[in-house]
Design an enzyme around this catalytic site. Structure first.
Site, PDB file in Angstrom:
ATOM      1  N   GLN A 101       0.811  -1.220   0.000  1.00  0.00           N
ATOM      2  CA  GLN A 101       0.000   0.000   0.000  1.00  0.00           C
ATOM      3  C   GLN A 101       0.847   1.273   0.000  1.00  0.00           C
ATOM      4  O   GLN A 101       0.338   2.353  -0.294  1.00  0.00           O
ATOM      5  CB  GLN A 101      -0.934   0.028   1.203  1.00  0.00           C
ATOM      6  N   CYS A 130     -10.608   0.524   3.614  1.00  0.00           N
ATOM      7  CA  CYS A 130      -9.204   0.343   3.259  1.00  0.00           C
ATOM      8  C   CYS A 130      -8.584   1.707   3.020  1.00  0.00           C
ATOM      9  O   CYS A 130      -9.194   2.565   2.390  1.00  0.00           O
ATOM     10  CB  CYS A 130      -9.115  -0.508   1.991  1.00  0.00           C
ATOM     11  N   HIS A 134      -3.664  -8.141   0.946  1.00  0.00           N
ATOM     12  CA  HIS A 134      -2.880  -7.132   0.224  1.00  0.00           C
ATOM     13  C   HIS A 134      -1.553  -7.714  -0.276  1.00  0.00           C
ATOM     14  O   HIS A 134      -1.090  -7.372  -1.359  1.00  0.00           O
ATOM     15  CB  HIS A 134      -2.561  -5.928   1.120  1.00  0.00           C
TER      16      HIS A 134
END
Length: 174
Positions: A50, A94, A140
């Site tokens: 991320q 998220c 993820h």
């Protein structure tokens, strides 16, 4: 140091993250930076992809109650070794898909094995919100987002919203 969080759609969010072979001071610092970024966002979990780093590293802290001590966890190479047949439904969000929430069904309990900041193997059973969060973050690492659990039409609508948000942010910064 706070890191910028990637916004979906971004190809780096869909890639399989690389295993961590050796724990370096650089990786420990990355874990600290990720925790700071997560708390600042604010969120309860963050995965290295991320922030554009393709490493199997997640951080989380699901302590929400006032007065309860925080419990920051950094997990290198986390893997689910067992999960319950019983499921829970949580409304997930998220940090890479800001202001969007949807109900996702996942195992209610998972047993996770990972390497700690000092390179020690650890294993623990997580329940409730912790179980949902750790599964979300491990997803993820496998290039999967919570919206991938939704029906295609809903997923497309969310993706279009995120494309628009990214365009607006880019214009603001120009």
């Amino acid at each position: 140091m706070l890191k910028p969080i990637l916004i979906h759609p971004d190809p780096r969010l869909k890639k399989l993250a690389d295993p961590v072979a050796d724990l370096s001071d650089e990786l420990r610092t990355l874990a600290d930076d990720m925790l700071a970024t997560m708390y600042d966002a604010p969120g309860i979990g963050l995965a290295a992809p991320q922030i554009g780093v393709s490493k199997r590293l997640i951080v989380l802290d699901c302590v929400k109650d006032e007065g309860e001590a925080p419990r920051p966890l950094a997990m290198f190479n986390p893997e689910i070794v067992a999960s319950s047949d019983e499921t829970n439904v949580y409304e997930e969000g998220c940090l890479s898909i800001p202001d969007i929430y949807a109900e996702v069904t996942r195992p209610a309990e998972v047993e996770v094995r990972w390497m700690t900041l000092v390179g020690k193997e650890q294993q623990e059973v997580f329940k409730g919100l912790w179980a949902t969060c750790v599964q979300h973050e491990i997803d993820h690492l496998d290039g999967k987002l919570f919206i991938d659990y939704l029906k295609p039409l809903k997923r497309q609508m969310i993706t279009r919203k995120m494309v628009k948000l990214k365009r607006e942010r880019a214009r603001e910064q120009a």
